[in-house]
Each structure stands twice: as structure tokens, then as C-alpha cells.
Design a protein around this motif. Structure first.
Motif, PDB file in Angstrom:
ATOM      1  N   ARG A  19       0.836  -1.204   0.000  1.00 29.31           N
ATOM      2  CA  ARG A  19       0.000   0.000   0.000  1.00 29.31           C
ATOM      3  C   ARG A  19       0.877   1.263   0.000  1.00 29.31           C
ATOM      4  N   VAL A  20       1.962   1.242   0.758  1.00 27.00           N
ATOM      5  CA  VAL A  20       2.881   2.391   0.781  1.00 27.00           C
ATOM      6  C   VAL A  20       3.534   2.570  -0.589  1.00 27.00           C
ATOM      7  N   LEU A  21       3.935   1.478  -1.218  1.00 23.80           N
ATOM      8  CA  LEU A  21       4.557   1.567  -2.539  1.00 23.80           C
ATOM      9  C   LEU A  21       3.562   2.080  -3.580  1.00 23.80           C
ATOM     10  N   GLU A  22       2.305   1.684  -3.471  1.00 19.12           N
ATOM     11  CA  GLU A  22       1.276   2.206  -4.371  1.00 19.12           C
ATOM     12  C   GLU A  22       1.091   3.706  -4.154  1.00 19.12           C
ATOM     13  N   ALA A  23       1.119   4.140  -2.897  1.00 18.66           N
ATOM     14  CA  ALA A  23       1.015   5.574  -2.591  1.00 18.66           C
ATOM     15  C   ALA A  23       2.238   6.314  -3.130  1.00 18.66           C
ATOM     16  N   HIS A 154      13.699  -0.175  -1.479  1.00 20.51           N
ATOM     17  CA  HIS A 154      12.637  -0.359  -2.474  1.00 20.51           C
ATOM     18  C   HIS A 154      11.856   0.944  -2.663  1.00 20.51           C
ATOM     19  N   LEU A 155      11.530   1.603  -1.552  1.00 23.32           N
ATOM     20  CA  LEU A 155      10.792   2.859  -1.610  1.00 23.32           C
ATOM     21  C   LEU A 155      11.583   3.929  -2.361  1.00 23.32           C
ATOM     22  N   ILE A 156      12.865   4.052  -2.061  1.00 25.49           N
ATOM     23  CA  ILE A 156      13.706   5.026  -2.775  1.00 25.49           C
ATOM     24  C   ILE A 156      13.762   4.694  -4.260  1.00 25.49           C
ATOM     25  N   THR A 157      13.853   3.414  -4.563  1.00 26.93           N
ATOM     26  CA  THR A 157      13.911   2.993  -5.967  1.00 26.93           C
ATOM     27  C   THR A 157      12.636   3.375  -6.716  1.00 26.93           C
ATOM     28  N   VAL A 158      11.499   3.220  -6.074  1.00 22.55           N
ATOM     29  CA  VAL A 158      10.223   3.590  -6.699  1.00 22.55           C
ATOM     30  C   VAL A 158      10.152   5.103  -6.925  1.00 22.55           C
TER      31      VAL A 158
END
Length: 171
Positions: A19-23, A154-158
Motif C-alpha cells: 500500500r505504501v509503494l502504491e502511494a 525499495h521505496l527510494i527505488t520507486v
């Protein structure tokens, strides 16, 4: 926008992380504004719990980083320029990624800021131009071990493609 795969951990995000990655993806698609990089840094801080977030642009001489956003506990601090030599940021730029789960300050004795801020852990990732040339970096630092470093990477990569676009617009 390009999406880069995680190469450093065997990592499968959980339901909450998804959900965080989608946001995060939604954040990359929203309209740009003057505080966009600050909004991204705040998002990273909120979802990783890291005390310090840095988004920096590589200088023309490739020997310094100028912070575009430097944040402590989601509060913006003054931007500044610092030399790369002897810092974990230098390692991140050279190797595309750098993670020190603990004892980062003693590992980089030349980096006075790490000492002053009592930084225990560091996670940094390179930011690239469309030609795959380094243009900056995004880094998380904390006085304790960064929780769930695989997710943080992963978050930084997105978010990296959006950050890179913003840096390129500033050039």
C-alpha cells in the motif's frame, strides 16, 4: 518513468508495504510544485522512520553534493554543500548503493557531520540522468539502525525517477 529492480536483497513487500509503494507511485504521478522534493522526503521519512533524509545534487566537478532537501524528523533544515571525499555518499555514488546498518560514523572518520549528528546507520542510493550518468543521491540516516532497510531501498527505488526528473529540471 523507469522502474528499477531491487538488486541487493531477496525482498517481497508485505500487504502494508505494498500500500505504501502504491502511494509512492501515486506521488510520482501527481503534479509538480516547488515543494515536491520536500514532499517526497517527508513521505520517505514517514514510511521508513529514518531521522534524517537527504536529497542531493552532484556538483559539476563531481566532488561535492549540494543538498536540495535535508530533513530531520520531517522538518526542513538549511541546505548546504559538502565534499564527497571520505563519506558514505561517495561510496553510494561509486557503487550505486551503500548501506551501513551500524557504526557508520566510525567507518567514515573524515565525515565530521556523521560524528556531529551521531549517525549509526546510513542507506544511500544513486540518482541518474537519462544517460545513466550520476546526478545526485538520496540518503537515509539514523541514530539507530534503519528499520527494514530492504523496504527503504525499495521505496527510494520507486521514487527515484521522479526525484531524478526534478533534479534535471533544476540544472
Amino acid at each position: 518513468m523507469e522502474y528499477r529492480k531491487i538488486q541487493y536483497w531477496q525482498y517481497e513487500p508485505g500487504e502494508k508495504e505494498e500500500r505504501v509503494l502504491e502511494a509512492a507511485l501515486a506521488l510520482t504521478l501527481q503534479g509538480r510544485h516547488n515543494a515536491y522534493l520536500s514532499e517526497i522526503a517527508s513521505f520517505i521519512s514517514e514510511h521508513t522512520g529514518a531521522k534524517y533524509i537527504l536529497i542531493g545534487q552532484l556538483s559539476e566537478d563531481r566532488e561535492h553534493i549540494h543538498t536540495l532537501v535535508f530533513m530531520e524528523d520531517k522538518k526542513l533544515l538549511d541546505n548546504y554543500t559538502y565534499p564527497l571525499k571520505g563519506t558514505p555518499c561517495e561510496v553510494a555514488l561509486a557503487h550505486r548503493f551503500c548501506y551501513h546498518p551500524f557504526d557508520v560514523a566510525p567507518s567514515f572518520p573524515e565525515d565530521k557531520e556523521l560524528q556531529d549528528l551521531q549517525i549509526e546507520s546510513y542507506l544511500g542510493s544513486i540518482l541518474l540522468s537519462e544517460e545513466n550518468e550520476p546526478i545526485g543521491l538520496a540518503a537515509l540516516m539514523d541514530v539507530k539502525q534503519i528499520e527494514n532497510a530492504a523496504f527503504a531501498e525499495h521505496l527510494i527505488t520507486v521514487l527515484s525517477p521522479a526525484i531524478e526528473e526534478e533534479i534535471l529540471l533544476l540544472r
